[in-house]
Write a protein that holds these residues in place. Sequence first.
Motif, short mmCIF file in Angstrom:
data_model
loop_
_atom_site.label_atom_id
_atom_site.label_comp_id
_atom_site.label_asym_id
_atom_site.label_seq_id
_atom_site.Cartn_x
_atom_site.Cartn_y
_atom_site.Cartn_z
N SER A 145 0.84 -1.20 0.00
CA SER A 145 0.00 0.00 0.00
C SER A 145 0.88 1.24 0.00
O SER A 145 1.55 1.54 0.99
N VAL A 228 -10.81 8.37 2.01
CA VAL A 228 -10.20 7.43 1.07
C VAL A 228 -9.45 8.16 -0.04
O VAL A 228 -8.49 7.63 -0.61
N ASP A 239 -3.00 2.48 5.13
CA ASP A 239 -4.12 1.73 4.59
C ASP A 239 -5.33 1.91 5.50
O ASP A 239 -5.27 2.64 6.49
N SER A 372 -9.44 -2.98 -7.93
CA SER A 372 -8.95 -1.62 -7.72
C SER A 372 -9.76 -0.65 -8.56
O SER A 372 -10.21 -0.98 -9.67
N LEU A 375 -8.23 6.23 -8.19
CA LEU A 375 -8.27 7.05 -6.98
C LEU A 375 -9.30 8.18 -7.11
O LEU A 375 -10.01 8.50 -6.15
N ALA A 378 -12.76 6.70 -6.32
CA ALA A 378 -12.93 5.93 -5.10
C ALA A 378 -13.93 6.56 -4.12
O ALA A 378 -14.73 5.83 -3.51
N TYR A 410 -3.41 1.26 -1.34
CA TYR A 410 -3.13 2.20 -2.43
C TYR A 410 -2.08 1.64 -3.38
O TYR A 410 -1.10 1.04 -2.94
N VAL A 425 -7.10 2.75 -5.82
CA VAL A 425 -7.39 2.25 -4.47
C VAL A 425 -7.86 0.81 -4.62
O VAL A 425 -8.76 0.51 -5.40
#
Length: 560
Positions: A145, A228, A239, A372, A375, A378, A410, A425
């Motif tokens: 992460s 997040v 994390d 995933s 980002l 997320a 991450y 993420v």
Amino acid sequence: MGSMLSFLLLAILLHLAGGSPPPEPVVCTDGTSNCTVTNSVGSFPDRIVCRARSVTYPRTEQELVGAVAAAASAKRKMKVATRYSHSIPKLMCPGGLDGAIISTERLNRTVRIDAAGAAGLSLPNSPYWYGLTIGGLLSTGAHGSSVWGKGSAVHEYVVGLRIVTPAPASKGYAVVRELGADHPDLDAAKVSLGVLGVVSQVTLALQPLFKRSVTFVTRDDSDFADQVAVWGRLHEFGDMAWLPQQRKVLYREDDRVDVSSPGDGLWDSLLGRSIPTRLLINGRAAEERLQEGSTNDTALCAAGRLQADSLERQAYGFKNDGLNFTGYPVVGYQHRIQASGTCINSPEDGLNTSCPWDPRIRGSFSQNTDFSIALSKAPAFVAEMQRLRDLSPDTFCAGIDTRFGVLIRYVKASSAYLGKPEDSVDFDIVSYRSRTDGMPRAHADVVDEIEQIALHKYGGLPHWGKNRNFAFDGAIAKYPKADEFLRVKDRYDPDGLFSSEWSDQVLGINGSPNIVKEGCGVEGLCVCSDDSHCAPEQGYFCRPGKVHGEARVCSTSANP
């Protein structure tokens, strides 16, 4: 029954002991012939046994070249198996009955290290579980992460590798290709799903030895969606773990500190320790009674809360001096903090104890959903999960809260053709799986809807080394450089000897990973489109999602 499961969970988490290491993934009935190969839990998502004609155990690169050449000259399919074969999908299955398995179990030495290594070096990131090989974790894009520096994916630290691939007869049927840091094919080879050949050597860019400082903080999840988006930027190795029914988020504050900082901390994960076999069997039996048939949400939620409290009291396996936990922060060297998994190297004790998922006992048996999301997307995805939770919080206990919540890590954007196209993420969910084919698990629609929201609405990418079949349907189209990867594959292995029916389906070459049949929706082999894909005789029917109307899940809901 609820109190019994809670007691067993507590006893398991509190136990400290050595234990039998996991079994070999390749078993043959005639020396090294007539073999079966499986993964660490003893079952692929489709529950079909994988067979192979033979297995070889090369000890050197020269022997490895010979093994590849022998199979290539006979036009036999081949796949690589590692010591623990921890991947869930059928990555190590050649298919059919005539395939060859090449085990890398004995290719396990350090070839060379720079002189600076005498002063101490660290690999900055790795998965949290250390029962992996370097070739295996590279092939599946495994990661820890971080979005700092080069990020958390181990393949981002590869500056060179050697790979053995098939070759024409004029070159002896196998060749070693050496790919340096500037070689144009390195971005294909460093995340390859094992379809290019066998990686024989890897050169990693390490960093001077450093320490990390770890503190866990539990908060309510009211600002979870906002956090997040930023947590990975605030802490280098940060994390999260979300416990939806409890409305809590466990935040890991994890940062690099100077090597002179006091502390000799250690992470000995409670989930990776050996457990007495008797406790594992009894715990599983209690769980089966709660998860299959008449579901007891009250008991499951109570067990989830007890488990969370126990993990917190034991600092999730972190110890300040390697022996005891005395308080946060826990400061220790990188190699003692990054990964854990003591059950795999414990002394043999005749299966009195084992890893929780050891297939030789009827202990833990799970499915692993891991995807995933970019980002930037997320926060919206997290808000949607919370909306689903708010409709019926207790239904999250069966599949999430009793299985340690949703782990959130991450991953930085990668140049690898099958790596993450952008900063992402990662959401990791371990949930109950029945040992009976087609048997629904309690509130299975919760995890299934979350997974479909992630994959279909937010463009999520499945982890290459985890997940059930339907998660991979159409996944390759989400990788902008997939065509470049396939061109390298065609050059390295034009006859597809390292490919299989499974890898061709996942890579979009031929067919689909979906297996459409009765019960396929329950097993995660398809997204249901008909009631027969669920378990109508047990009251499970194919229904729209509760938040995402385009999802199709196996549910006991009365609304069609």
